[in-house]
Design a protein around this motif. Sequence first.
Motif, PDB file in Angstrom:
ATOM      1  N   VAL A  43       0.854  -1.189   0.000  1.00  0.00           N
ATOM      2  CA  VAL A  43       0.000   0.000   0.000  1.00  0.00           C
ATOM      3  C   VAL A  43       0.889   1.239   0.000  1.00  0.00           C
ATOM      4  CG1 VAL A  43      -1.744   1.329   1.263  1.00  0.00           C
ATOM      5  CG2 VAL A  43      -1.859  -1.174   1.251  1.00  0.00           C
ATOM      6  N   GLU A  44       0.602   2.152  -0.912  1.00  0.00           N
ATOM      7  CA  GLU A  44       1.323   3.419  -1.010  1.00  0.00           C
ATOM      8  C   GLU A  44       0.323   4.564  -0.891  1.00  0.00           C
ATOM      9  OE1 GLU A  44       4.711   5.309  -4.015  1.00  0.00           O
ATOM     10  OE2 GLU A  44       3.181   3.964  -4.828  1.00  0.00           O
ATOM     11  N   ASP A  62       3.019   6.065   5.060  1.00  0.00           N
ATOM     12  CA  ASP A  62       2.804   6.251   3.622  1.00  0.00           C
ATOM     13  C   ASP A  62       2.952   4.957   2.835  1.00  0.00           C
ATOM     14  OD1 ASP A  62       2.174   8.958   3.634  1.00  0.00           O
ATOM     15  OD2 ASP A  62       4.276   9.554   3.664  1.00  0.00           O
ATOM     16  N   CYS A  63       3.825   4.050   3.284  1.00  0.00           N
ATOM     17  CA  CYS A  63       4.040   2.775   2.587  1.00  0.00           C
ATOM     18  C   CYS A  63       3.912   1.615   3.566  1.00  0.00           C
ATOM     19  CB  CYS A  63       5.427   2.746   1.944  1.00  0.00           C
ATOM     20  SG  CYS A  63       5.601   3.813   0.500  1.00  0.00           S
ATOM     21  N   ASP A  64       3.337   0.526   3.081  1.00  0.00           N
ATOM     22  CA  ASP A  64       3.140  -0.649   3.920  1.00  0.00           C
ATOM     23  C   ASP A  64       3.274  -1.879   3.043  1.00  0.00           C
ATOM     24  OD1 ASP A  64       2.362  -1.681   6.578  1.00  0.00           O
ATOM     25  OD2 ASP A  64       0.577  -2.429   5.557  1.00  0.00           O
ATOM     26  N   LEU A  65       4.000  -2.890   3.536  1.00  0.00           N
ATOM     27  CA  LEU A  65       4.172  -4.136   2.788  1.00  0.00           C
ATOM     28  C   LEU A  65       4.076  -5.303   3.764  1.00  0.00           C
ATOM     29  CD1 LEU A  65       4.810  -5.524   0.065  1.00  0.00           C
ATOM     30  CD2 LEU A  65       7.240  -5.371   0.670  1.00  0.00           C
ATOM     31  N   VAL A  66       3.128  -6.212   3.502  1.00  0.00           N
ATOM     32  CA  VAL A  66       2.858  -7.329   4.411  1.00  0.00           C
ATOM     33  C   VAL A  66       2.758  -8.624   3.614  1.00  0.00           C
ATOM     34  CG1 VAL A  66       1.118  -8.350   5.945  1.00  0.00           C
ATOM     35  CG2 VAL A  66       1.702  -5.934   6.159  1.00  0.00           C
ATOM     36  N   ILE A  90      -0.965  -2.756  -4.508  1.00  0.00           N
ATOM     37  CA  ILE A  90      -0.568  -3.893  -5.342  1.00  0.00           C
ATOM     38  C   ILE A  90      -0.736  -5.149  -4.502  1.00  0.00           C
ATOM     39  CG2 ILE A  90       1.264  -5.006  -6.673  1.00  0.00           C
ATOM     40  CD1 ILE A  90       2.556  -2.252  -7.010  1.00  0.00           C
ATOM     41  N   THR A  91      -1.589  -6.046  -4.950  1.00  0.00           N
ATOM     42  CA  THR A  91      -1.838  -7.296  -4.243  1.00  0.00           C
ATOM     43  C   THR A  91      -1.376  -8.457  -5.106  1.00  0.00           C
ATOM     44  OG1 THR A  91      -3.781  -6.351  -3.143  1.00  0.00           O
ATOM     45  CG2 THR A  91      -3.578  -8.751  -3.139  1.00  0.00           C
ATOM     46  N   VAL A  92      -0.491  -9.270  -4.563  1.00  0.00           N
ATOM     47  CA  VAL A  92      -0.006 -10.463  -5.261  1.00  0.00           C
ATOM     48  C   VAL A  92      -0.479 -11.678  -4.480  1.00  0.00           C
ATOM     49  CG1 VAL A  92       1.992 -11.685  -6.201  1.00  0.00           C
ATOM     50  CG2 VAL A  92       2.062  -9.182  -5.947  1.00  0.00           C
ATOM     51  N   GLN A  93      -1.271 -12.526  -5.114  1.00  0.00           N
ATOM     52  CA  GLN A  93      -1.733 -13.758  -4.481  1.00  0.00           C
ATOM     53  C   GLN A  93      -1.129 -14.944  -5.216  1.00  0.00           C
ATOM     54  OE1 GLN A  93      -6.038 -13.593  -4.386  1.00  0.00           O
ATOM     55  NE2 GLN A  93      -6.040 -12.334  -2.542  1.00  0.00           N
ATOM     56  N   PHE A  94      -0.623 -15.906  -4.464  1.00  0.00           N
ATOM     57  CA  PHE A  94       0.043 -17.068  -5.050  1.00  0.00           C
ATOM     58  C   PHE A  94       0.012 -18.205  -4.044  1.00  0.00           C
ATOM     59  CE2 PHE A  94       3.082 -14.723  -2.607  1.00  0.00           C
ATOM     60  CZ  PHE A  94       3.964 -15.639  -2.076  1.00  0.00           C
ATOM     61  N   TYR A  95       0.400 -19.387  -4.486  1.00  0.00           N
ATOM     62  CA  TYR A  95       0.440 -20.508  -3.555  1.00  0.00           C
ATOM     63  C   TYR A  95       1.535 -21.487  -3.938  1.00  0.00           C
ATOM     64  CZ  TYR A  95      -0.734 -24.447  -0.639  1.00  0.00           C
ATOM     65  OH  TYR A  95      -0.666 -25.451   0.288  1.00  0.00           O
ATOM     66  N   VAL A  96       2.353 -21.863  -2.976  1.00  0.00           N
ATOM     67  CA  VAL A  96       3.347 -22.913  -3.149  1.00  0.00           C
ATOM     68  C   VAL A  96       3.313 -23.808  -1.905  1.00  0.00           C
ATOM     69  CG1 VAL A  96       4.912 -21.635  -4.658  1.00  0.00           C
ATOM     70  CG2 VAL A  96       5.162 -21.413  -2.189  1.00  0.00           C
ATOM     71  N   ARG A 129      13.194   0.264   4.485  1.00  0.00           N
ATOM     72  CA  ARG A 129      14.365  -0.010   3.645  1.00  0.00           C
ATOM     73  C   ARG A 129      14.153  -1.268   2.792  1.00  0.00           C
ATOM     74  NH1 ARG A 129      15.673  -0.830   8.888  1.00  0.00           N
ATOM     75  NH2 ARG A 129      16.296  -2.919   9.568  1.00  0.00           N
ATOM     76  N   ALA A 130      13.438  -2.254   3.327  1.00  0.00           N
ATOM     77  CA  ALA A 130      13.138  -3.456   2.548  1.00  0.00           C
ATOM     78  C   ALA A 130      12.117  -3.143   1.455  1.00  0.00           C
ATOM     79  CB  ALA A 130      12.608  -4.561   3.466  1.00  0.00           C
ATOM     80  N   ILE A 131      11.135  -2.307   1.782  1.00  0.00           N
ATOM     81  CA  ILE A 131      10.128  -1.914   0.788  1.00  0.00           C
ATOM     82  C   ILE A 131      10.777  -1.188  -0.383  1.00  0.00           C
ATOM     83  CG2 ILE A 131       8.083  -0.494   0.367  1.00  0.00           C
ATOM     84  CD1 ILE A 131       7.289  -0.946   3.282  1.00  0.00           C
ATOM     85  N   MET A 132      11.687  -0.266  -0.072  1.00  0.00           N
ATOM     86  CA  MET A 132      12.349   0.502  -1.125  1.00  0.00           C
ATOM     87  C   MET A 132      13.232  -0.394  -1.996  1.00  0.00           C
ATOM     88  SD  MET A 132      11.280   3.588  -1.109  1.00  0.00           S
ATOM     89  CE  MET A 132       9.680   2.800  -0.828  1.00  0.00           C
ATOM     90  N   ALA A 133      13.783  -1.458  -1.407  1.00  0.00           N
ATOM     91  CA  ALA A 133      14.646  -2.369  -2.161  1.00  0.00           C
ATOM     92  C   ALA A 133      13.862  -3.145  -3.233  1.00  0.00           C
ATOM     93  CB  ALA A 133      15.339  -3.338  -1.213  1.00  0.00           C
ATOM     94  N   VAL A 134      12.576  -3.439  -2.956  1.00  0.00           N
ATOM     95  CA  VAL A 134      11.778  -4.219  -3.918  1.00  0.00           C
ATOM     96  C   VAL A 134      10.761  -3.371  -4.667  1.00  0.00           C
ATOM     97  CG1 VAL A 134      12.050  -6.315  -2.535  1.00  0.00           C
ATOM     98  CG2 VAL A 134      10.025  -4.875  -2.197  1.00  0.00           C
ATOM     99  N   TYR A 135      10.674  -2.093  -4.338  1.00  0.00           N
ATOM    100  CA  TYR A 135       9.657  -1.221  -4.952  1.00  0.00           C
ATOM    101  C   TYR A 135       9.681  -1.258  -6.482  1.00  0.00           C
ATOM    102  CZ  TYR A 135       6.999   3.004  -6.068  1.00  0.00           C
ATOM    103  OH  TYR A 135       6.095   3.893  -6.590  1.00  0.00           O
ATOM    104  N   PRO A 136      10.838  -1.123  -7.137  1.00  0.00           N
ATOM    105  CA  PRO A 136      10.835  -1.156  -8.617  1.00  0.00           C
ATOM    106  C   PRO A 136      10.310  -2.471  -9.166  1.00  0.00           C
ATOM    107  CG  PRO A 136      12.906  -0.265  -7.784  1.00  0.00           C
ATOM    108  CD  PRO A 136      12.193  -0.853  -6.599  1.00  0.00           C
TER     109      PRO A 136
END
Length: 294
Positions: A43-44, A62-66, A90-96, A129-136
């Motif tokens: 969420v941004e 401002d930013c949230d990643l869970v 941005i919602t990513v749903q997957f299953y492994v 810092r983790a959010i910014m690393a994967v943001y692109p």
Amino acid sequence: METKVLHEITPLGENDFMYVADRHKKEFTYPIHQHELFELNFVENGAGCQRVVGDSRETIGDCDLVLITSPDLEHAWEQGDCKSDDIHEITVQFYVKFDAPDSIYRTNPFKSIYNMMMRARQGLVFPMRAIMAVYPRLTHLSAISEGFPAVQELFAILYELSKSDGARELASSAFAKVDVGSDSRRVLKVKNFIGEHYVDDLRLQQLSDLAGMTPSAFSRFFKLRTGKNLNEYIVDVRLGHAARLLVDTTTSVAEICYCCGFNTLSNFNRLFKKRKGLSPKEFREKYCKTKVIV
């Protein structure tokens, strides 16, 4: 017992692996829900929103990643005090089947991802810092039209997150109904005992004997390994079970108080509000207002 949590039917077909939704919106409207698939939710521009994951309720910036990897863990992002008219989600749903005995995800190349997936059964929130690393990569993911490159990109994101420091669990293990884990056999033995006997009057001497240590040495050891002193941990386990009963049953607050190991209702109410930000009654009402009967 009738459930009041919306069980979401995901759009994935039998042979699909991943679903990505990249959207801009003006408000959060989806109720508390659960689903079979794993979910990585970003969420941004959502400052002031209330994020609910199990018995955790927090106001986000401002930013949230869970990341959530449990089919039984209720979650939602509620409007709260969010004033933004351009919320980016941005919602990513997957299953492994990452925890199967013969799963490839148990092998060394996937070790950090596997450990992260196990922790995320309680919901895992990542630092900025983790959010910014994967943001692109996150913002690019929905634009990838081919399946295999999209899966590659997802695992690149998961690997990057698994190597970052500072992620923390959200829901209590008792509420999320997950087994506790520990790199220490002694701590794990004590945690399992507490999980089975949280209703009882647990004493330091009893638990230190279980670990084969003196009380003072065990207290230091437990705090070092868990980040909490023994009493804090026991209270959190009891509150996790209490929160689950508040959500799943119509049992009175007083009954829940005593069946979860608290001696007085006033103490239970005080500790619950201190840890959860709401009184037990308010917690139950808040959950019910945002659920859908299905």
